[in-house]
Design a protein around this motif. Sequence first.
Motif, mmCIF file in Angstrom:
data_model
loop_
_atom_site.group_PDB
_atom_site.id
_atom_site.type_symbol
_atom_site.label_atom_id
_atom_site.label_comp_id
_atom_site.label_asym_id
_atom_site.label_seq_id
_atom_site.Cartn_x
_atom_site.Cartn_y
_atom_site.Cartn_z
ATOM 1 N N SER A 194 -2.306 -18.755 -1.796
ATOM 2 C CA SER A 194 -3.122 -17.441 -0.677
ATOM 3 C C SER A 194 -3.317 -16.393 -0.672
ATOM 4 O O SER A 194 -4.651 -16.061 -0.716
ATOM 5 C CB SER A 194 -2.249 -17.990 0.311
ATOM 6 O OG SER A 194 -2.312 -19.249 0.620
ATOM 7 N N TYR A 195 -2.383 -15.952 -1.868
ATOM 8 C CA TYR A 195 -2.604 -13.970 -1.347
ATOM 9 C C TYR A 195 -3.984 -13.723 -2.710
ATOM 10 O O TYR A 195 -4.938 -13.173 -2.654
ATOM 11 C CB TYR A 195 -1.579 -13.600 -1.773
ATOM 12 C CG TYR A 195 -2.018 -12.107 -1.849
ATOM 13 C CD1 TYR A 195 -2.005 -11.322 -1.060
ATOM 14 C CD2 TYR A 195 -1.940 -11.257 -3.477
ATOM 15 C CE1 TYR A 195 -2.235 -9.820 -1.173
ATOM 16 C CE2 TYR A 195 -1.413 -10.418 -3.912
ATOM 17 C CZ TYR A 195 -2.639 -9.665 -2.689
ATOM 18 O OH TYR A 195 -2.397 -8.440 -2.741
ATOM 19 N N LYS A 196 -3.727 -14.898 -3.464
ATOM 20 C CA LYS A 196 -4.743 -14.348 -4.755
ATOM 21 C C LYS A 196 -6.362 -14.904 -4.313
ATOM 22 O O LYS A 196 -7.090 -14.401 -4.526
ATOM 23 C CB LYS A 196 -4.418 -15.686 -5.965
ATOM 24 C CG LYS A 196 -2.904 -14.778 -6.681
ATOM 25 C CD LYS A 196 -3.428 -14.694 -8.387
ATOM 26 C CE LYS A 196 -2.789 -13.709 -8.979
ATOM 27 N NZ LYS A 196 -1.852 -12.982 -9.260
ATOM 28 N N LEU A 197 -6.078 -16.551 -3.312
ATOM 29 C CA LEU A 197 -7.903 -16.951 -3.080
ATOM 30 C C LEU A 197 -8.345 -15.607 -1.953
ATOM 31 O O LEU A 197 -9.550 -15.145 -2.257
ATOM 32 C CB LEU A 197 -7.630 -17.527 -2.147
ATOM 33 C CG LEU A 197 -8.207 -18.175 -1.999
ATOM 34 C CD1 LEU A 197 -9.473 -18.888 -3.072
ATOM 35 C CD2 LEU A 197 -8.740 -19.362 -0.767
ATOM 36 N N CYS A 235 -1.821 -3.581 3.404
ATOM 37 C CA CYS A 235 -3.288 -4.787 3.684
ATOM 38 C C CYS A 235 -3.633 -5.164 2.693
ATOM 39 O O CYS A 235 -3.667 -3.993 1.469
ATOM 40 C CB CYS A 235 -3.881 -5.114 5.249
ATOM 41 S SG CYS A 235 -4.883 -3.786 5.480
ATOM 42 N N ALA A 236 -4.707 -5.616 2.348
ATOM 43 C CA ALA A 236 -4.605 -5.613 0.885
ATOM 44 C C ALA A 236 -6.141 -4.426 0.947
ATOM 45 O O ALA A 236 -5.973 -3.340 -0.276
ATOM 46 C CB ALA A 236 -5.952 -6.857 0.766
ATOM 47 N N ALA A 237 -6.599 -3.332 1.220
ATOM 48 C CA ALA A 237 -7.502 -2.593 1.734
ATOM 49 C C ALA A 237 -5.956 -1.366 1.371
ATOM 50 O O ALA A 237 -6.569 -0.358 0.762
ATOM 51 C CB ALA A 237 -8.217 -2.335 2.695
ATOM 52 N N SER A 238 -5.261 -1.343 2.241
ATOM 53 C CA SER A 238 -4.534 -0.070 2.134
ATOM 54 C C SER A 238 -3.398 -0.346 0.110
ATOM 55 O O SER A 238 -3.775 0.663 -0.242
ATOM 56 C CB SER A 238 -3.167 -0.917 2.719
ATOM 57 O OG SER A 238 -3.210 -1.246 3.691
ATOM 58 N N LEU A 239 -3.233 -1.222 0.526
ATOM 59 C CA LEU A 239 -2.731 -1.503 -1.195
ATOM 60 C C LEU A 239 -4.328 -1.213 -2.532
ATOM 61 O O LEU A 239 -4.092 -0.966 -3.665
ATOM 62 C CB LEU A 239 -2.590 -3.228 -1.770
ATOM 63 C CG LEU A 239 -1.222 -4.189 -1.749
ATOM 64 C CD1 LEU A 239 -1.526 -5.719 -1.676
ATOM 65 C CD2 LEU A 239 -0.385 -3.551 -1.906
ATOM 66 N N PHE A 275 -0.598 -9.373 4.549
ATOM 67 C CA PHE A 275 -0.347 -9.035 3.061
ATOM 68 C C PHE A 275 -2.195 -8.735 2.803
ATOM 69 O O PHE A 275 -3.082 -8.202 1.406
ATOM 70 C CB PHE A 275 0.281 -9.487 1.822
ATOM 71 C CG PHE A 275 1.303 -8.895 1.451
ATOM 72 C CD1 PHE A 275 1.547 -7.215 1.254
ATOM 73 C CD2 PHE A 275 2.312 -9.281 2.071
ATOM 74 C CE1 PHE A 275 2.877 -7.019 1.243
ATOM 75 C CE2 PHE A 275 3.575 -9.087 2.411
ATOM 76 C CZ PHE A 275 4.167 -7.671 1.867
ATOM 77 N N GLY A 276 -3.079 -9.537 3.130
ATOM 78 C CA GLY A 276 -4.211 -9.743 2.828
ATOM 79 C C GLY A 276 -5.032 -9.310 3.570
ATOM 80 O O GLY A 276 -5.601 -7.758 3.746
ATOM 81 N N CYS A 277 -5.106 -9.103 5.537
ATOM 82 C CA CYS A 277 -5.557 -8.128 6.246
ATOM 83 C C CYS A 277 -4.973 -8.694 7.952
ATOM 84 O O CYS A 277 -4.388 -9.597 8.436
ATOM 85 C CB CYS A 277 -7.191 -8.728 6.906
ATOM 86 S SG CYS A 277 -8.201 -7.800 8.064
ATOM 87 N N ARG A 278 -4.064 -7.453 7.799
ATOM 88 C CA ARG A 278 -3.607 -8.062 8.998
ATOM 89 C C ARG A 278 -4.291 -7.617 10.538
ATOM 90 O O ARG A 278 -2.905 -7.756 11.145
ATOM 91 C CB ARG A 278 -3.041 -6.111 9.518
ATOM 92 C CG ARG A 278 -1.745 -5.305 8.027
ATOM 93 C CD ARG A 278 -1.019 -4.565 8.935
ATOM 94 N NE ARG A 278 -2.212 -3.131 7.863
ATOM 95 C CZ ARG A 278 -1.371 -2.208 7.691
ATOM 96 N NH1 ARG A 278 0.023 -1.764 7.374
ATOM 97 N NH2 ARG A 278 -1.991 -1.503 7.104
ATOM 98 N N PRO A 285 -14.370 -11.183 5.195
ATOM 99 C CA PRO A 285 -13.679 -12.186 4.229
ATOM 100 C C PRO A 285 -12.278 -12.366 4.620
ATOM 101 O O PRO A 285 -12.209 -13.603 3.982
ATOM 102 C CB PRO A 285 -14.636 -11.611 3.148
ATOM 103 C CG PRO A 285 -14.531 -10.416 3.262
ATOM 104 C CD PRO A 285 -15.231 -10.230 4.739
ATOM 105 N N ALA A 286 -11.714 -11.362 4.348
ATOM 106 C CA ALA A 286 -10.131 -11.173 4.807
ATOM 107 C C ALA A 286 -9.829 -12.420 5.748
ATOM 108 O O ALA A 286 -9.466 -13.149 6.014
ATOM 109 C CB ALA A 286 -9.689 -9.990 5.196
ATOM 110 N N MET A 287 -10.431 -12.058 6.811
ATOM 111 C CA MET A 287 -10.639 -12.952 8.464
ATOM 112 C C MET A 287 -11.003 -14.204 8.325
ATOM 113 O O MET A 287 -9.531 -15.319 8.508
ATOM 114 C CB MET A 287 -11.037 -12.487 9.447
ATOM 115 C CG MET A 287 -10.680 -11.031 9.787
ATOM 116 S SD MET A 287 -11.075 -10.946 11.808
ATOM 117 C CE MET A 287 -10.174 -11.213 12.229
#
Lengths: 86, 668
Positions: free
Chosen positions: B331-334, B468-472, B436-439, B390-392
């Motif tokens: 899921s995270y990779k996708l 979240c991904a953006a923060s990462l 971790f994707g989008c909060r 896209p994240a949502m």
Amino acid sequence: MWAKAELSLTDLKPGDTAEVISIRKGRRAQMRLLELGITPGTRITVVAAHPLRGPVVVRVGMLEAALGWGLASSVRVRRLSQAGDL
Amino acid sequence: MEVATDDAAMRPARLPRTIALVGQPNVGKSVVMNALTGTKAFVSNYPGTTVEITEGTLVYAGRRIKVIDTPGTYSLHSDTEDQRVTQRVLLEGGVDLIINVVDATNLARNLYLTLQLLDLGIPLIAALNQVDRAKSAGLEIDVKKLEDILGVPVVPLVATKGEGLGELVSSIGRGRMGKPIRFSDQVEEVIAHLEREIEKVIPEVKGRRRSHASRVLAIHLMEHDRVDEDLFEVYPELRTLVESLQRQVGAGAVCSRCYRSCAFCPARDKEHPSFPTCLERTAQARAIAFQVTSGGITRTVPGGIRGRTIEDWLDIPTVGVVVTGLTACFSYKLVAFVMDLFDRLVIMATSPLLQWITSLAARFPEGSFAGLLLTSLPEGLILPFSVVFPAMFTIYMLMGFLEDTGLLPRMAVTLHRLTSFLGVPGQAVVPLILGFGCRAPAVLATRSLPDRRSRFIVLTLLSMAVPCAASLAIITSVSQVFNANLLVVYGVAGAVFTATGLTMGRLLRGEGEGEGEFVLEVPPLRWPSLSNVWRKSRMRMSEFFLHVLPLLAGVSVVLRYLVSGGYLSFLSALGPVTSRLFGVRGEVFAAVAMTIVQRYLAPMVLLNLPLTSREATIAVSMVSLSMPCTPVSVLLVKEMGLRTALFILMLALGVSLGVGLVLNVVLP
């Protein structure tokens, strides 16, 4: 001999079938189990017991439900058959 | 409502105006909803709650009929937030037909709810779903007999294949009140007594019509031990009655073995059950199920390896852990892949437009409002489209897929032991992974948690300690450029996450909820219906476009204004203070402070500064643990109320500053 003994649901192994005798927990817990069809007299089969006091997964009829360890330990049962008996 | 004779039953005059779909969880209600209302349905929050309900319109015989899909509920005396919404929909009146979706494979348990619904005196049709699965398990249900016993039409369905849905629609004019069950004489005596009391306080006349029979209210009072605010809203008179009954119990004038009703219980011995109606209803539901069902359950207990179904395999704890891990990883990779793809695509597609806008903005004098608007609006709109959207969407699709297949509850069971350290049930893993994707969607996903306490814990962890991904992206890009110590950054984040979770789990324990009473139904695995997953995701996304997008655009304008107007420059003046406290220059601290309003601005500022490796490590750690971005903050307020949201945000800010302080002391 073991058929007579009263056990806790957490004493059962995956594959064991048992009859519920009583639920030694508050009204809220009894209601939640009742909603899943688990009341005194119900036959349940243990599907899985997660390690380290994890949840116990049981089958009631065609339904599967997971009960937290604390709740499962308050369910008193009488074992009807053990894994491998059938 | 008009009273019609049987032969007039098909006349459109008897068609209901509002239908409520009611059923237990996992019975296929949403598929029925989809079939009745097609694409015209929309999701909204039930007033005053965060519970999603779907509403749609069914056009039948030239009439537009409102259809409400209520949250799945096991009974009408459940305590969880979403199950209570179902009770409220039915209590508030206005529903003139209930379609009760009943799972044929769990008839006894499902009939419990049906019997409760019959008490309400609202016309009802039972939709007997999943008859195919029941049949393959060797269960044959006598529909005619069930109709006779319940006194309502029963329509057999295989909703996923569309079988029987036509019949269901054409039967909506035939809803009947049915035959409510009678309890044992002892219990009926109690009900009769309570009824008399109720009729005293709510007289039938006096200009106000009582929409519920006193019998329903009496039974309702017997089954609720806590003070039922929902009911008191509709019938304020009952509050006084209940309070006076409770006083009688409290004064010891009557037995305290059972709840208020037992004040009149004739069987005042020590062994009588505390909720007799529920137990008797269970017994009657079982008896009915037994009478109408032939054939037994032949499914064998899992013994050897052969004959095991996929479900049996997934139930093995170790297999469950591996599958859950793989699913989370995938899921995270996708999500990361889709976000990256969109980032490129959106920037590629919009860069000519942006250049044009920039050149246009250049024609206006520096600092003018038009110029400001022209630069900030696209910023506010591109970010949601390239990152948040896209994240949502991907996450909603994944969630829908996991929900629809029945994998989600299995993952929750597998991870329950782990999450119970944090004092939250296994379901909490879903929002945490999503975070971790989008909060933003992760915040919405906390709605599936059973109580407010777990939501509070998970939301705090999400807002503060889950990057979240953006923060990462910020963390990695800034760290690479300035050679910051990633080990420290991630170590600090992990430590804060664990410490916060453990502390909150411990401090907030003792509400009777949580791991002690974890109960979760594990539905059978099935192939996901793509159209269902797509429909759900689309409906949830429309909320994003309607509420989040305009807000982001607005915030973007305000931020630009603050930045370009130099209103934040005072932070740089704090240089001497910040370098002493946190070991970073004023400008760096300004970047950190900027995250309070908009996290995405931080890297832009940070990358333009000459940072030392140490400064970068501290700054990035502080940024990654600071408050969440504006959309998430707004959602927090919407979900938990202003006070709780402010508490979470302030805590995050405090932790961020604290981490800066500690790192400045600890780091060489």
